[in-house]
Motif scaffolding. Structure first.
Motif, PDB file in Angstrom:
ATOM      1  N   HIS A 183       0.549  -1.000   0.418  1.00 13.11           N
ATOM      2  CA  HIS A 183      -0.102   0.097   0.034  1.00 13.11           C
ATOM      3  C   HIS A 183       0.783   1.208   0.047  1.00 13.11           C
ATOM      4  CE1 HIS A 183       1.049  -0.834   4.782  1.00 13.11           C
ATOM      5  NE2 HIS A 183       1.140   0.453   4.406  1.00 13.11           N
ATOM      6  N   HIS A 202       1.693   4.201   2.349  1.00 10.05           N
ATOM      7  CA  HIS A 202       2.338   4.369   3.239  1.00 10.05           C
ATOM      8  C   HIS A 202       3.530   4.758   3.692  1.00 10.05           C
ATOM      9  CE1 HIS A 202      -1.829   3.828   6.280  1.00 10.05           C
ATOM     10  NE2 HIS A 202      -1.633   5.092   5.534  1.00 10.05           N
ATOM     11  N   ASP A 258       5.671   4.063   4.656  1.00  8.71           N
ATOM     12  CA  ASP A 258       7.107   3.183   5.332  1.00  8.71           C
ATOM     13  C   ASP A 258       6.348   2.003   4.756  1.00  8.71           C
ATOM     14  OD1 ASP A 258       4.101   3.695   6.701  1.00  8.71           O
ATOM     15  OD2 ASP A 258       4.645   1.542   8.464  1.00  8.71           O
ATOM     16  N   HIS A 259       6.269   2.182   3.648  1.00  8.50           N
ATOM     17  CA  HIS A 259       5.869   0.645   2.603  1.00  8.50           C
ATOM     18  C   HIS A 259       6.665   1.189   1.236  1.00  8.50           C
ATOM     19  CE1 HIS A 259       4.145  -1.947   5.452  1.00  8.50           C
ATOM     20  NE2 HIS A 259       3.672  -0.485   6.536  1.00  8.50           N
ATOM     21  N   HIS A 301      -7.067  -1.180   4.899  1.00 10.09           N
ATOM     22  CA  HIS A 301      -5.979  -0.778   6.099  1.00 10.09           C
ATOM     23  C   HIS A 301      -6.516   0.600   6.000  1.00 10.09           C
ATOM     24  CE1 HIS A 301      -2.262   0.316   7.694  1.00 10.09           C
ATOM     25  NE2 HIS A 301      -1.731   0.985   7.204  1.00 10.09           N
ATOM     26  N   ASP A 339       0.026  -4.176   6.293  1.00 10.30           N
ATOM     27  CA  ASP A 339      -0.851  -3.615   6.926  1.00 10.30           C
ATOM     28  C   ASP A 339      -2.806  -3.596   7.055  1.00 10.30           C
ATOM     29  OD1 ASP A 339       1.613  -2.654   8.142  1.00 10.30           O
ATOM     30  OD2 ASP A 339       0.941  -0.902   8.023  1.00 10.30           O
ATOM     31  N   HIS A 354      -4.763   0.156  12.441  1.00  7.74           N
ATOM     32  CA  HIS A 354      -4.392  -1.573  12.616  1.00  7.74           C
ATOM     33  C   HIS A 354      -4.870  -2.416  13.626  1.00  7.74           C
ATOM     34  CE1 HIS A 354      -0.349  -0.472  10.283  1.00  7.74           C
ATOM     35  NE2 HIS A 354      -0.259   0.664  11.297  1.00  7.74           N
TER      36      HIS A 354
HETATM   37 ZN   LIG Z   1       0.187   1.687   6.321  1.00  8.35          ZN
END
Ligand SMILES: [Zn+2]
Ligand SMILES: [Zn+2]
Length: 436
Positions: free
Chosen positions: A91, A93, A95-96, A156, A178, A389
């Motif tokens: 996805h 975000h 952090d990905h 998510h 996530d 989450h």
């Molecule tokens: Zn995420």
């Protein structure tokens, strides 16, 4: 078959997972670590400009992969003798997906259509550079060497999130990305659990973000809406809110609040931009919001000219918002906060912080600045939010139900917590090559 995890190990975010067999490798996510986990570099200290990748590989902040980076440091030998053939993104975000523009154009990149639109949003914001190429939409199984990767929709707090099933010669690997069970499309997450359980799960790679968070409450969007309305009814002035721009479900919640309370829904240009993008790929919520006669787009000459302004919206200025403020719900992104000077909010105004920037836990400095602005205008601040989450009991139930032969926890500070639900947990270390 080998699996290597870089980042996202005993920390939340930064996921980089490499699965390899006989020299052919695939990558899942290539995220940016949260700034609180920065060791040698951060957003303002990027190091030596033309040696960014070189220096980050040298300090072990990036994996030493050959033929993978746009600018592979020629002098450096790769310690991992594999070629990444394709990268899959769960996805959008950061952090990905946040380091995607370091990846060479020759590497095929797969993500959902929504994630691709969010990427264009980040390009506009300047967070991602503008030379991303070779992106394919992951809407069917993809065969790469000995692997077949199946995208599986999961719920998510950003649309278009995917889990993956990876068929390998050793069996099925499932990677959750996530996810949560209290969103508007939670049936996706439930279906994923059922599907994984029924399809011989050899390995489950799962997030465990909320282990250690203490609270288990997860508001649904409906509950969040009711809480917001109960505050709004007491204040009765203009309601400002700052959902994360790509989080369409949360935007929908504030749109519904405006409709139910017979107020106009005013959005700043970043929200209009992402809604237009989602609408173009057929998102019903985005279409409904944009085509509603209640929706107005805020325009100010002082705003940077970053966002395209589509001619089909109705635009309003600060004078309009000032005059009609008692009847307005306004999504005000953080960068637009100085517009308060022109809007001149009166008694009864309120600010609902609902997951958008700045997040106090990640961006303390800007969080303080936001508070100062609100204080200047005497606007009360309410935090009405629900995490994207799964809560701890949900995570344990999921692990028990899927019951894989091997459970690999990532994206959590306490991977051991899964041992409550499973005897098959393996605690990982960053950068180690595991043979499964
Ligand atoms: Zn995420
Ligand atoms: Zn994440």
């Amino acid at each position: 078959m080998n699996i290597i995890f870089f980042d996202g190990v005993r920390e939340i975010g930064g996921n980089k997972i490499i699965i390899e067999k006989d020299g052919t490798a695939i990558l899942f996510d290539f995220g940016k670590r949260f700034s609180i986990n920065s060791t040698y570099f951060n957003d303002s200290f990027i190091g030596r400009n033309r040696k960014e990748v070189h220096d980050r590989v040298a300090t072990k902040e990036l994996p030493p992969l050959r033929n993978f980076y746009k600018e592979w440091p020629g002098t450096q030998k790769s310690s991992i003798d594999i070629d990444i053939k394709a990268a899959f993104f769960s996805h959008a975000h950061l952090d990905h997906i946040g380091l995607i523009d370091l990846i060479d154009d020759a590497v095929e990149k797969y993500m959902s259509d929504y994630s691709k639109e969010v990427l264009s949003f980040f390009e506009k914001k300047g967070i991602i550079k503008n030379n991303i190429s070779n992106i394919k939409i992951a809407d069917k199984p993809v065969k790469v060497g000995p692997f077949t990767v199946h995208p599986i929709p999961i719920d998510h707090d950003i649309p278009g999130a995917l889990a993956f099933q990876i068929e390998t010669p050793k069996g099925n690997i499932f990677y959750t990305g996530d996810f949560y069970f209290h969103g508007r499309t939670n049936e996706k997450s439930c279906n994923f659990v059922k599907y994984a359980k029924n399809n011989n799960p050899y390995i489950l790679i799962t997030e465990g973000t909320r282990f250690g968070w203490g609270f288990v409450t997860s508001l649904t969007e409906e509950q969040l809406k009711q809480q917001t309305i109960s505050v709004l009814e007491q204040c009765n002035g203009i309601l400002f809110a700052n959902p994360y721009e790509p989080h369409i479900s949360r935007i929908q919640t504030f749109f519904e609040i405006a409709n139910e309370k017979n107020k106009k829904f005013v959005i700043t240009p970043p929200y209009a931009f992402i809604l237009n993008r989602y609408s173009d790929i057929g998102d019903k919520f985005a279409k409904d919001i944009l085509s509603s006669p209640n929706t107005l787009i805020y325009r100010s000459e002082e705003m940077p000219d970053t966002w395209e302004s589509k001619p089909d919206g109705t635009f309003v200025d600060a004078a309009y918002v000032y005059k009609n403020q008692k009847n307005i719900v306004m999504l005000l992104d953080f960068m637009s906060i100085p517009e308060l000077i022109d809007i001149k909010p009166e008694k009864g105004a309120l600010y609902i912080h609902s997951g958008g920037e700045p997040l106090p836990s990640i961006d303390a400095e800007n969080a303080k600045i936001l508070q100062n602005w609100l204080k200047m205008f005497n606007i009360p601040y309410f935090n009405i939010h629900s995490p994207g989450h799964a809560a701890q009991p949900d995570l344990l139930r999921m692990a028990k139900e899927i019951n894989p032969e091997i459970l690999l926890p990532i994206h959590t500070q306490i991977p051991e917590r899964f041992e409550i639900a499973s005897d098959n947990v393996k605690i990982l270390e960053k950068g180690v090559i595991y043979n499964f």
